[in-house]
Design a protein around this motif. Structure first.
Motif, PDB file in Angstrom:
ATOM      1  N   CYS A 429       1.052  -0.919   0.218  1.00  0.00           N
ATOM      2  CA  CYS A 429       0.364   0.211   0.212  1.00  0.00           C
ATOM      3  C   CYS A 429       0.534   0.999  -0.060  1.00  0.00           C
ATOM      4  CB  CYS A 429      -0.782   0.208   1.332  1.00  0.00           C
ATOM      5  SG  CYS A 429      -1.804   1.383   1.492  1.00  0.00           S
ATOM      6  N   ARG A 430       0.746   2.269  -0.821  1.00  0.00           N
ATOM      7  CA  ARG A 430       1.031   3.445  -0.752  1.00  0.00           C
ATOM      8  C   ARG A 430       0.563   4.723  -0.431  1.00  0.00           C
ATOM      9  NH1 ARG A 430       3.284   3.778  -7.249  1.00  0.00           N
ATOM     10  NH2 ARG A 430       2.083   5.384  -7.856  1.00  0.00           N
ATOM     11  N   GLU A 431       0.921   5.620  -0.210  1.00  0.00           N
ATOM     12  CA  GLU A 431       0.193   7.337   0.366  1.00  0.00           C
ATOM     13  C   GLU A 431       1.271   8.127  -0.082  1.00  0.00           C
ATOM     14  OE1 GLU A 431      -2.636   6.225   3.353  1.00  0.00           O
ATOM     15  OE2 GLU A 431      -2.797   7.984   4.107  1.00  0.00           O
ATOM     16  N   LEU A 432       1.066   9.590  -0.627  1.00  0.00           N
ATOM     17  CA  LEU A 432       1.979  10.453  -0.176  1.00  0.00           C
ATOM     18  C   LEU A 432       1.011  11.484  -0.037  1.00  0.00           C
ATOM     19  CD1 LEU A 432       4.763  11.818  -1.834  1.00  0.00           C
ATOM     20  CD2 LEU A 432       2.437  12.935  -2.796  1.00  0.00           C
ATOM     21  N   TRP A 433       1.182  12.341   1.138  1.00  0.00           N
ATOM     22  CA  TRP A 433       0.472  13.927   1.790  1.00  0.00           C
ATOM     23  C   TRP A 433       1.806  14.789   0.777  1.00  0.00           C
ATOM     24  CZ3 TRP A 433       1.272  12.101   7.241  1.00  0.00           C
ATOM     25  CH2 TRP A 433       0.480  11.094   8.155  1.00  0.00           C
ATOM     26  N   SER A 434       0.761  15.463  -0.417  1.00  0.00           N
ATOM     27  CA  SER A 434       1.299  16.593  -0.583  1.00  0.00           C
ATOM     28  C   SER A 434       1.110  17.773   0.329  1.00  0.00           C
ATOM     29  CB  SER A 434       0.964  17.213  -1.580  1.00  0.00           C
ATOM     30  OG  SER A 434      -0.577  17.597  -1.260  1.00  0.00           O
ATOM     31  N   PRO A 435       2.280  18.448   0.114  1.00  0.00           N
ATOM     32  CA  PRO A 435       2.031  20.287   1.442  1.00  0.00           C
ATOM     33  C   PRO A 435       1.102  20.549   1.187  1.00  0.00           C
ATOM     34  CG  PRO A 435       4.215  20.281  -0.457  1.00  0.00           C
ATOM     35  CD  PRO A 435       3.345  18.798  -1.049  1.00  0.00           C
ATOM     36  N   THR A 436       0.186  20.465   0.249  1.00  0.00           N
ATOM     37  CA  THR A 436      -1.197  20.894   0.110  1.00  0.00           C
ATOM     38  C   THR A 436      -2.100  19.403   0.919  1.00  0.00           C
ATOM     39  OG1 THR A 436      -1.999  19.337  -1.408  1.00  0.00           O
ATOM     40  CG2 THR A 436      -1.356  21.722  -1.677  1.00  0.00           C
ATOM     41  N   ASP A 437      -1.846  18.425   1.283  1.00  0.00           N
ATOM     42  CA  ASP A 437      -2.376  17.807   2.464  1.00  0.00           C
ATOM     43  C   ASP A 437      -2.085  17.644   3.519  1.00  0.00           C
ATOM     44  OD1 ASP A 437      -3.570  16.117   0.032  1.00  0.00           O
ATOM     45  OD2 ASP A 437      -1.887  15.160  -0.325  1.00  0.00           O
ATOM     46  N   ILE A 438      -1.052  18.834   3.579  1.00  0.00           N
ATOM     47  CA  ILE A 438      -0.054  18.371   5.295  1.00  0.00           C
ATOM     48  C   ILE A 438      -1.421  19.936   5.988  1.00  0.00           C
ATOM     49  CG2 ILE A 438       1.724  19.043   6.239  1.00  0.00           C
ATOM     50  CD1 ILE A 438       3.223  17.211   4.386  1.00  0.00           C
ATOM     51  N   GLU A 439      -1.237  20.797   4.585  1.00  0.00           N
ATOM     52  CA  GLU A 439      -1.454  21.959   5.206  1.00  0.00           C
ATOM     53  C   GLU A 439      -3.130  21.630   5.476  1.00  0.00           C
ATOM     54  OE1 GLU A 439      -2.258  25.845   2.404  1.00  0.00           O
ATOM     55  OE2 GLU A 439      -3.794  25.275   1.966  1.00  0.00           O
ATOM     56  N   GLY A 446       0.514  26.083   3.484  1.00  0.00           N
ATOM     57  CA  GLY A 446       1.318  25.951   2.536  1.00  0.00           C
ATOM     58  C   GLY A 446       1.859  24.899   3.180  1.00  0.00           C
ATOM     59  N   GLY A 447       1.776  23.964   4.207  1.00  0.00           N
ATOM     60  CA  GLY A 447       2.075  23.217   4.469  1.00  0.00           C
ATOM     61  C   GLY A 447       3.764  22.782   4.744  1.00  0.00           C
ATOM     62  N   HIS A 448       3.986  24.167   5.115  1.00  0.00           N
ATOM     63  CA  HIS A 448       5.699  24.001   5.553  1.00  0.00           C
ATOM     64  C   HIS A 448       6.129  23.422   6.594  1.00  0.00           C
ATOM     65  CE1 HIS A 448       9.509  26.104   5.668  1.00  0.00           C
ATOM     66  NE2 HIS A 448       9.117  26.747   4.702  1.00  0.00           N
ATOM     67  N   TRP A 449       6.965  23.168   6.856  1.00  0.00           N
ATOM     68  CA  TRP A 449       8.152  22.047   7.917  1.00  0.00           C
ATOM     69  C   TRP A 449       8.472  23.093   8.914  1.00  0.00           C
ATOM     70  CZ3 TRP A 449      11.524  17.291   7.049  1.00  0.00           C
ATOM     71  CH2 TRP A 449      12.373  16.974   8.062  1.00  0.00           C
ATOM     72  N   HIS A 450       8.548  24.337   8.941  1.00  0.00           N
ATOM     73  CA  HIS A 450       8.764  25.373   9.922  1.00  0.00           C
ATOM     74  C   HIS A 450       7.835  26.785  10.266  1.00  0.00           C
ATOM     75  CE1 HIS A 450      12.821  24.413  10.096  1.00  0.00           C
ATOM     76  NE2 HIS A 450      13.123  24.077   8.914  1.00  0.00           N
ATOM     77  N   HIS A 451       6.199  25.916   9.654  1.00  0.00           N
ATOM     78  CA  HIS A 451       5.405  27.088   9.279  1.00  0.00           C
ATOM     79  C   HIS A 451       6.081  28.142   8.616  1.00  0.00           C
ATOM     80  CE1 HIS A 451       2.851  25.861  13.442  1.00  0.00           C
ATOM     81  NE2 HIS A 451       3.537  25.020  12.336  1.00  0.00           N
ATOM     82  N   GLY A 452       7.448  27.957   8.133  1.00  0.00           N
ATOM     83  CA  GLY A 452       7.348  29.549   7.438  1.00  0.00           C
ATOM     84  C   GLY A 452       8.985  29.431   7.017  1.00  0.00           C
ATOM     85  N   GLU A 453       9.061  29.526   5.813  1.00  0.00           N
ATOM     86  CA  GLU A 453      10.992  29.737   6.061  1.00  0.00           C
ATOM     87  C   GLU A 453      11.695  30.217   6.730  1.00  0.00           C
ATOM     88  OE1 GLU A 453      12.956  28.659   3.022  1.00  0.00           O
ATOM     89  OE2 GLU A 453      10.951  27.123   2.971  1.00  0.00           O
ATOM     90  N   MET A 454      12.975  29.508   7.245  1.00  0.00           N
ATOM     91  CA  MET A 454      14.035  29.973   7.777  1.00  0.00           C
ATOM     92  C   MET A 454      15.393  30.345   7.564  1.00  0.00           C
ATOM     93  SD  MET A 454      13.152  28.981  10.812  1.00  0.00           S
ATOM     94  CE  MET A 454      15.147  28.574  11.701  1.00  0.00           C
ATOM     95  N   ALA A 455      14.874  31.430   6.476  1.00  0.00           N
ATOM     96  CA  ALA A 455      15.647  32.255   6.115  1.00  0.00           C
ATOM     97  C   ALA A 455      15.943  33.394   6.614  1.00  0.00           C
ATOM     98  CB  ALA A 455      15.401  32.480   4.142  1.00  0.00           C
ATOM     99  N   ILE A 456      17.481  33.933   6.495  1.00  0.00           N
ATOM    100  CA  ILE A 456      17.836  34.778   7.882  1.00  0.00           C
ATOM    101  C   ILE A 456      17.002  36.087   7.624  1.00  0.00           C
ATOM    102  CG2 ILE A 456      19.112  36.295   5.993  1.00  0.00           C
ATOM    103  CD1 ILE A 456      20.942  35.664   8.631  1.00  0.00           C
ATOM    104  N   ASP A 457      16.159  36.800   6.895  1.00  0.00           N
ATOM    105  CA  ASP A 457      15.498  37.550   6.874  1.00  0.00           C
ATOM    106  C   ASP A 457      14.226  37.175   7.290  1.00  0.00           C
ATOM    107  OD1 ASP A 457      14.700  35.952   4.341  1.00  0.00           O
ATOM    108  OD2 ASP A 457      12.604  37.669   4.524  1.00  0.00           O
ATOM    109  N   GLN A 458      13.849  36.073   7.568  1.00  0.00           N
ATOM    110  CA  GLN A 458      12.437  35.668   8.662  1.00  0.00           C
ATOM    111  C   GLN A 458      13.293  34.416   9.683  1.00  0.00           C
ATOM    112  OE1 GLN A 458      10.004  35.328   4.687  1.00  0.00           O
ATOM    113  NE2 GLN A 458      10.441  33.500   6.115  1.00  0.00           N
TER     114      GLN A 458
END
Ligand SMILES: Cc1cc2nc3c(=O)[nH]c(=O)nc-3n(C[C@H](O)[C@H](O)[C@H](O)COP(=O)(O)OP(=O)(O)OC[C@H]3O[C@@H](n4cnc5c(N)ncnc54)[C@H](O)[C@@H]3O)c2cc1C
Length: 511
Positions: A429-439, A446-458
């Motif tokens: 059995c296989r299953e994929l959760w896309s970022p839209t499913d995660i959202e 956005g289904g973002h791992w960190h609730h938003g980019e961890m770039a220097i400006d954020q």
């Protein structure tokens, strides 16, 4: 000071639970409201279509910061550090375990360089401790507490690293991973593995500027915690946190979605639930991401135009999908003993492989050859479960995820087949959760791992946006306590703890 005060925490992710526990322990009457049936957010268990229970989004983590585990009196679960195997199509895999690297193809120079590299970069991570365990200092309206954090950071960097160490830290801190790793190592497999591990959850490839930063953030977690863990086997962190919250007196309601924050005269007075009920409190704390908190729950009409603009512009589109496959028998990876084929494996054979995988998502495509962080576990019923964080899988996929889902699953299985021939035909059995499913199912914009980019400006005092970078927000009495706040995502509990400390300090009128 905190007596007779009440707080509502929106969201029962691990950070919401940590924050609520600190507040309740200090005498604040605290209610926690979680939209899902279960607590823990990314840590909360989920069931696949075939009935297999899986440990939510999380595969491995360094666990909560030890200070939090101690302060909340959590039971420590003894666990073995988890080795990571970097897979090679030739079968010459490399294993990383703490500061040791082993494998047939690794040179003696890379082995000693890896030890030195870890020691050096862990010391950089450790030097950031005062910044990570405190409210990030304000640059405007600088007061004694901001000065204290800056002073501690300066002392840790200068005296913790020494003069030469500080010079090197300043040189590499703004560099990209590609250049740093090229300077140090010769093994392509080793460089690819280190880069992939640092970049999971970020919209970045090794050549993206300042990508040493996410690596330092991850290494900091290691300096403050015991070991990497295979959550599915040894952990019940969400359960432990829920128990700690209840013992501290937190009232917890699951399957309770907050529809909006109720405002009166520009101040929050409570929340309205999706069923229309209104609950009142003096303080509202949000474990939800910044866009959900400000744009959906508070509403732009209650916010300053410039602040709303900043929140709207934060980068929150996720790039990681979750792939699961079950097998009746354990799949066999080339050149790994049956014993070894349970654990953590990375598919990131070279730095350029990771960079090319990233290139696709800039154009709304999933990677032709994705980077994979794989976990294999044997289930109680004797079946095997493979779960994988797969990047890059852009939230805004050009053809949409309903059309693209099966094709990306096939790509993942094609890549896995290079390391475990025949694996695709063994999938039950296989299953994929896309970022839209995660959202949708984890309520993360956005289904973002960190609730938003961890770039220097954020990051740091600019996380999630200037004006809300110290847990408090432009709405007096409304706070952030989740991964959207400093120091960001992964399982650390630090946003939750730091937010609670800031709220309690504000209540005592110290700031
Ligand atoms: C695909 C993927 C894989 C990951 N793998 C790992 C990993 O292996 N290791 C690791 O350390 N990290 C991993 N992460 C990151 C990790 O999941 C997050 O950083 C972490 O869960 C953030 O914790 P949190 O408590 O701040 O927020 P969350 O865990 O997101 O919890 C927030 C909670 O708030 C609730 N909520 C939101 N809105 C409302 C509302 N209106 N009303 C009521 N409740 C609400 C949500 O339901 C949720 O339970 C992964 C993330 C993704 C997307």
């Amino acid at each position: 000071m905190t007596k007779n005060l009440s707080a509502i925490v929106i969201g029962g992710g691990h950070n919401g639970l940590v924050c609520a526990t600190y507040l309740a322990s200090s005498g604040v009457k605290t209610t926690l409201l979680e939209a899902r049936e279960t607590l823990g957010g990314g840590l909360s268990k989920q069931t696949l279509r075939d009935g297999t229970a899986v440990p939510g989004l999380i595969q491995t983590h360094h666990s909560l910061n030890d200070k939090i585990a101690r302060e909340l009196k959590l039971q420590s679960t003894p666990c073995e550090p988890l080795p990571t195997t970097l897979l090679s199509t030739s079968g010459e895999h490399i294993t990383l375990m703490g500061d040791k690297v082993s494998g047939a193809g690794v040179s003696a120079r890379d082995i000693s360089e890896y030890r030195a590299f870890r020691e050096e970069y862990l010391s950089y991570g450790k030097a950031l401790k005062s910044l990570m365990l405190n409210t990030p200092p304000r640059l405007k309206h600088f007061d004694w507490s901001d000065k204290t954090v800056f002073a501690k950071l300066g002392l840790d960097l200068r005296f913790g690293l020494g003069k030469a160490g500080l010079n090197e830290f300043l040189r590499v801190a703004g560099m990209n991973l590609f250049d740093v790793l090229e300077e140090r190592f010769s093994s392509e497999l080793l460089k690819g593995g280190i880069a992939a591990d640092a970049l999971f959850g970020n919209h970045a490839g090794p050549k993206t500027p300042t990508t040493v930063l996410p690596m330092l953030m991850r290494l900091f977690q290691e300096t403050g915690s015991t070991a990497s863990r295979q959550v599915a086997q040894v952990d019940n962190l969400a359960g432990q946190l829920a128990e700690a919250a209840k013992s501290a007196g937190v009232e917890i309601k699951t399957s309770t979605t907050v529809h909006s924050v109720v405002m009166d005269n520009d101040k929050p007075t409570g929340v309205m639930l999706e069923n229309g009920d209104i609950l009142n409190a003096d303080i509202i704390v949000s474990n939800a991401d910044a866009k959900t908190t400000f744009l959906k729950l508070v509403g732009a009409r209650n916010l300053d135009g410039m602040f709303t603009h900043r929140v709207t512009k934060t980068r929150t589109n996720g790039d990681v999908a979750k792939f699961f496959a079950t097998f009746d028998a354990t799949p066999k990876f080339t050149n790994l003993s049956q014993n070894a084929s349970s654990g953590r494996f990375l598919v990131a054979p070279t730095l350029m492989y990771v960079e090319r995988a990233f290139n696709h998502c800039k154009y709304g495509e999933f990677s032709e050859a994705p980077v994979l962080d794989i976990h294999l576990t044997t289930l109680d019923n004797g079946k095997s479960l493979l779960s994988a964080n797969a990047m890059f899988a852009p939230y805004n996929l050009k053809q949409g995820w309903e059309a693209g889902r099966a094709a990306f699953e096939d790509k993942i299985l094609d890549i896995l087949s290079l390391y475990a021939p025949g694996i695709a035909s063994q999938v039950a059995c296989r299953e994929l959760w896309s970022p839209t499913d995660i959202e949708k199912s984890f309520h993360i914009e956005g289904g973002h791992w960190h609730h938003g980019e961890m770039a220097i400006d954020q990051s740091f005092m600019m996380r999630p946006v200037p004006g809300a970078g110290q847990y408090g927000t432009p709405v007096p009495g409304l706070y952030l306590c989740g991964a959207a706040a400093h120091p960001g995502g992964d399982i650390t509990g630090l946003p939750g703890r730091n937010a609670a400390k800031q709220i309690l300090a504000d209540l005592k009128g110290r700031r």
